[in-house]
Write a protein that holds these residues in place. Structure first.
Motif, PDB file in Angstrom:
ATOM      1  N   GLY A 117       0.804  -1.218   0.000  1.00 29.84           N
ATOM      2  CA  GLY A 117       0.000   0.000   0.000  1.00 29.84           C
ATOM      3  C   GLY A 117       0.839   1.270   0.000  1.00 29.84           C
ATOM      4  N   TYR A 118       2.011   1.214   0.627  1.00 27.45           N
ATOM      5  CA  TYR A 118       2.816   2.424   0.790  1.00 27.45           C
ATOM      6  C   TYR A 118       4.240   2.283   0.266  1.00 27.45           C
ATOM      7  CZ  TYR A 118      -0.976   3.793   3.901  1.00 27.45           C
ATOM      8  OH  TYR A 118      -2.205   4.109   4.417  1.00 27.45           O
ATOM      9  N   SER A 119       4.558   1.189  -0.384  1.00 29.68           N
ATOM     10  CA  SER A 119       5.928   1.013  -0.858  1.00 29.68           C
ATOM     11  C   SER A 119       5.973   0.029  -2.023  1.00 29.68           C
ATOM     12  CB  SER A 119       6.829   0.508   0.279  1.00 29.68           C
ATOM     13  OG  SER A 119       6.423  -0.784   0.690  1.00 29.68           O
ATOM     14  N   THR A 120       7.064   0.124  -2.774  1.00 23.65           N
ATOM     15  CA  THR A 120       7.332  -0.798  -3.870  1.00 23.65           C
ATOM     16  C   THR A 120       8.757  -1.302  -3.714  1.00 23.65           C
ATOM     17  OG1 THR A 120       5.872   0.481  -5.322  1.00 23.65           O
ATOM     18  CG2 THR A 120       7.351  -1.088  -6.371  1.00 23.65           C
ATOM     19  N   VAL A 176      20.486  -6.629  -4.651  1.00 20.85           N
ATOM     20  CA  VAL A 176      19.854  -6.061  -3.460  1.00 20.85           C
ATOM     21  C   VAL A 176      18.358  -5.895  -3.691  1.00 20.85           C
ATOM     22  CG1 VAL A 176      21.915  -4.826  -2.661  1.00 20.85           C
ATOM     23  CG2 VAL A 176      20.334  -3.701  -4.260  1.00 20.85           C
ATOM     24  N   ALA A 177      17.633  -5.729  -2.605  1.00 24.14           N
ATOM     25  CA  ALA A 177      16.216  -5.368  -2.659  1.00 24.14           C
ATOM     26  C   ALA A 177      16.112  -3.899  -2.261  1.00 24.14           C
ATOM     27  CB  ALA A 177      15.406  -6.241  -1.711  1.00 24.14           C
ATOM     28  N   ILE A 178      15.481  -3.105  -3.102  1.00 19.85           N
ATOM     29  CA  ILE A 178      15.394  -1.661  -2.889  1.00 19.85           C
ATOM     30  C   ILE A 178      13.932  -1.303  -2.620  1.00 19.85           C
ATOM     31  CG2 ILE A 178      15.706   0.588  -3.980  1.00 19.85           C
ATOM     32  CD1 ILE A 178      18.075  -0.650  -5.518  1.00 19.85           C
ATOM     33  N   LYS A 179      13.664  -0.873  -1.408  1.00 19.46           N
ATOM     34  CA  LYS A 179      12.282  -0.565  -0.986  1.00 19.46           C
ATOM     35  C   LYS A 179      12.061   0.937  -1.035  1.00 19.46           C
ATOM     36  CE  LYS A 179       8.897  -2.079   2.407  1.00 19.46           C
ATOM     37  NZ  LYS A 179       8.674  -3.007   3.519  1.00 19.46           N
ATOM     38  N   ARG A 180      11.191   1.360  -1.926  1.00 20.96           N
ATOM     39  CA  ARG A 180      10.916   2.792  -2.127  1.00 20.96           C
ATOM     40  C   ARG A 180       9.544   3.129  -1.554  1.00 20.96           C
ATOM     41  NH1 ARG A 180       9.876   5.738  -7.980  1.00 20.96           N
ATOM     42  NH2 ARG A 180      10.598   7.845  -7.425  1.00 20.96           N
ATOM     43  N   PHE A 181       9.516   4.049  -0.605  1.00 24.09           N
ATOM     44  CA  PHE A 181       8.259   4.439   0.029  1.00 24.09           C
ATOM     45  C   PHE A 181       7.565   5.511  -0.799  1.00 24.09           C
ATOM     46  CE2 PHE A 181      10.796   2.734   3.492  1.00 24.09           C
ATOM     47  CZ  PHE A 181       9.882   1.909   4.120  1.00 24.09           C
ATOM     48  N   ARG A 215      12.436   8.335   0.231  1.00 23.57           N
ATOM     49  CA  ARG A 215      12.811   7.522   1.385  1.00 23.57           C
ATOM     50  C   ARG A 215      12.943   6.087   0.902  1.00 23.57           C
ATOM     51  NH1 ARG A 215       7.540   9.257   4.049  1.00 23.57           N
ATOM     52  NH2 ARG A 215       7.201   9.547   1.829  1.00 23.57           N
ATOM     53  N   ILE A 216      14.156   5.581   0.930  1.00 20.97           N
ATOM     54  CA  ILE A 216      14.450   4.286   0.321  1.00 20.97           C
ATOM     55  C   ILE A 216      15.342   3.463   1.235  1.00 20.97           C
ATOM     56  CG2 ILE A 216      15.593   3.146  -1.632  1.00 20.97           C
ATOM     57  CD1 ILE A 216      14.897   5.705  -3.287  1.00 20.97           C
ATOM     58  N   PHE A 217      14.997   2.188   1.407  1.00 17.07           N
ATOM     59  CA  PHE A 217      15.847   1.233   2.121  1.00 17.07           C
ATOM     60  C   PHE A 217      16.498   0.301   1.106  1.00 17.07           C
ATOM     61  CE2 PHE A 217      12.978   1.436   6.101  1.00 17.07           C
ATOM     62  CZ  PHE A 217      13.794   2.387   6.691  1.00 17.07           C
ATOM     63  N   VAL A 218      17.726  -0.101   1.397  1.00 15.50           N
ATOM     64  CA  VAL A 218      18.430  -1.084   0.572  1.00 15.50           C
ATOM     65  C   VAL A 218      18.773  -2.283   1.455  1.00 15.50           C
ATOM     66  CG1 VAL A 218      20.408  -1.544  -0.919  1.00 15.50           C
ATOM     67  CG2 VAL A 218      19.389   0.748  -0.873  1.00 15.50           C
ATOM     68  N   TYR A 219      18.213  -3.447   1.104  1.00 13.79           N
ATOM     69  CA  TYR A 219      18.389  -4.670   1.891  1.00 13.79           C
ATOM     70  C   TYR A 219      19.140  -5.735   1.079  1.00 13.79           C
ATOM     71  CZ  TYR A 219      14.501  -3.082   4.931  1.00 13.79           C
ATOM     72  OH  TYR A 219      13.687  -2.390   5.787  1.00 13.79           O
ATOM     73  N   ASP A 220      19.583  -6.760   1.784  1.00 14.82           N
ATOM     74  CA  ASP A 220      20.051  -7.961   1.102  1.00 14.82           C
ATOM     75  C   ASP A 220      18.894  -8.546   0.286  1.00 14.82           C
ATOM     76  OD1 ASP A 220      22.715  -8.138   1.861  1.00 14.82           O
ATOM     77  OD2 ASP A 220      22.263  -9.169   3.731  1.00 14.82           O
ATOM     78  N   TYR A 221      19.208  -9.053  -0.896  1.00 15.65           N
ATOM     79  CA  TYR A 221      18.188  -9.673  -1.742  1.00 15.65           C
ATOM     80  C   TYR A 221      17.998 -11.132  -1.331  1.00 15.65           C
ATOM     81  CZ  TYR A 221      15.975 -11.693  -5.884  1.00 15.65           C
ATOM     82  OH  TYR A 221      15.124 -12.355  -6.725  1.00 15.65           O
ATOM     83  N   MET A 222      16.739 -11.535  -1.171  1.00 16.95           N
ATOM     84  CA  MET A 222      16.409 -12.906  -0.792  1.00 16.95           C
ATOM     85  C   MET A 222      15.866 -13.653  -2.011  1.00 16.95           C
ATOM     86  SD  MET A 222      17.090 -13.291   2.468  1.00 16.95           S
ATOM     87  CE  MET A 222      18.523 -12.238   2.199  1.00 16.95           C
ATOM     88  N   PRO A 223      16.674 -14.517  -2.615  1.00 13.61           N
ATOM     89  CA  PRO A 223      16.296 -15.147  -3.894  1.00 13.61           C
ATOM     90  C   PRO A 223      15.098 -16.080  -3.826  1.00 13.61           C
ATOM     91  CG  PRO A 223      18.305 -16.141  -3.007  1.00 13.61           C
ATOM     92  CD  PRO A 223      18.014 -14.943  -2.173  1.00 13.61           C
ATOM     93  N   ASN A 224      14.760 -16.581  -2.641  1.00 20.76           N
ATOM     94  CA  ASN A 224      13.639 -17.519  -2.547  1.00 20.76           C
ATOM     95  C   ASN A 224      12.333 -16.866  -2.105  1.00 20.76           C
ATOM     96  OD1 ASN A 224      14.462 -20.118  -3.465  1.00 20.76           O
ATOM     97  ND2 ASN A 224      15.856 -20.229  -1.736  1.00 20.76           N
ATOM     98  N   GLY A 225      12.277 -15.551  -2.175  1.00 21.51           N
ATOM     99  CA  GLY A 225      11.020 -14.880  -1.873  1.00 21.51           C
ATOM    100  C   GLY A 225      10.626 -14.997  -0.417  1.00 21.51           C
TER     101      GLY A 225
END
Length: 378
Positions: free
Chosen positions: A62-65, A82-87, A126-136
């Motif tokens: 609802g608030y991020s991609t 990486v996984a990039i979470k954009r609010f 406002r963006i977070f950068v996380y480790d990417y998790m390949p198995n969802g």
């Protein structure tokens, strides 16, 4: 007279401009542990996501991609997935709250908690950068196998599910009792349990989390808080009282445990259909039918029921849940070992033959198990 007003207007203009510059400088200059967390530029994030290309989108809320990207982290030439979470602009994460989350996530270091690599905060982004998790996520495996990112989309075995539950329990226990200030996650659910390349669980989704007072032994944390969380996983006691405790996470985790056993979105069904009648053993995921040792099943269901009791005072702590899940795994492994030895002894093969794999063994039966307690509870 006119010149005086003009001078005042010019003075006010420069005063406001100076004030805005100060506010902008204050926004950009704030302390964070640089050794634990990197501050990325918007240009780096844009390049990593190919200008936020929708084909790289791996999750949308609802608030991020969330986008999958590749970015240079420690000067490496090839970069890192990486996984990039954009609010979004209307996210509940304001600038101050965003900074608080950055400082919080930088301090969380646990093998079963997603690692924050860095962040970007500029020009309203406002963006977070996380480790990417390949198995969802765990929910992918349980509810939507077609969405599994693994190359071999088979259902998780019972032991794999137990180990995932144990890892998630360890992460929540760490939040409640393993750091200086206890943290209540407030959004424990299957979609927030991510899986790495080895199916090791990583707890994520800390946007709603709340930090409590310093950890004190045997003291229940209580925080007055506007009710937030995911319908179906939300602690009813918290929803009624607006008083958040660590036992709210325990309730949510109890729903996760039930969904792990049933491979159904119990939270969604509760919301859509209200109270329903569960029958045993039909409630168990068909893939697990006969594969769960009876003693292990009873232990697992006992934990599940106790986590979802009406009041927090009746629920176990996450430390107790972790220990009992570890006990459930030991019961399963012991039962499998005994069954393998029996089947090896009755086999026509020689004693040199290897024991049969667990999935080829004769099914367990549940004739003497009564789950009326959980049926009444649900």
């Amino acid at each position: 007279m006119v010149m005086g007003r003009t001078a005042q207007s010019i003075s006010r203009f420069f005063s406001l401009r100076k004030k805005k510059q100060k506010e902008k400088k204050k926004q950009n200059d704030w302390a964070f542990p640089e050794e634990l967390c990197r501050r990325f530029t918007l240009a780096e994030i844009t390049a990593a996501t190919q200008c936020f290309d929708q084909t790289l989108c791996i999750d949308k809320g609802g608030y991020s991609t969330v986008y999958k990207g590749r970015i240079k982290v420690h000067g490496d030439e090839d970069g890192k997935d990486v996984a990039i979470k954009r609010f979004s602009e209307d996210s509940i994460e304001g600038m101050c709250a965003f900074r608080e989350k950055v400082l919080l996530l930088c301090q969380l270091r646990h093998p079963n908690i997603i690692s924050l690599i860095g962040f970007c905060q500029t020009n309203g982004e406002r963006i977070f950068v996380y480790d990417y998790m390949p198995n969802g996520s765990l929910s992918d495996y349980l509810f939507d196998p077609s969405n599994i990112k693994n190359k071999h989309p088979f259902p998780l075995t019972w032991k794999q599910r137990l180990k995932i539950c144990i890892g998630a329990a360890r992460a929540i226990h760490y939040l409640h009792a393993g750091i200086k200030h206890a943290v209540i996650h407030r959004d424990v659910k299957c979609s927030n349990v991510l899986l790495d390349q080895n199916l090791v669980p990583k707890l994520s989704g800390f946007e709603l989390s709340k930090m409590g007072p310093p950890v004190l032994s045997n003291v229940l944390i209580k925080l007055n808080s506007r009710v937030s969380g995911t319908v179906g996983y939300l602690d009813p006691e918290y929803a009624m009282s607006e008083q958040l405790t660590e036992k709210s996470d325990v309730f949510s985790f109890g729903v996760v445990l039930l969904e792990v056993l049933c491979a159904k979105s119990v939270s969604r069904e509760r919301f859509e259909r209200g109270k329903r009648v569960w029958t045993f053993p039909a409630m168990i995921d068909p893939f697990l039918m006969g594969k769960v040792a009876p003693d292990c099943l009873k232990k697992f269901m006992n934990i599940t029921v106790r986590c979802q009791r009406r009041t927090g005072a009746e629920r176990p702590t996450m430390g107790e849940v972790q220990v009992e899940l570890e006990c459930a795994l030991e019961l399963q492994e012991s039962a499998d070992a005994v069954k393998q030895l029996k089947e090896l002894g009755t086999s026509a093969s020689t004693s040199l033959a290897p024991p049969p794999p667990a999935h080829d063994m004769e099914d367990y039966t549940y004739e003497n198990i009564s789950l009326s307690e959980i049926k009444n509870h649900l």
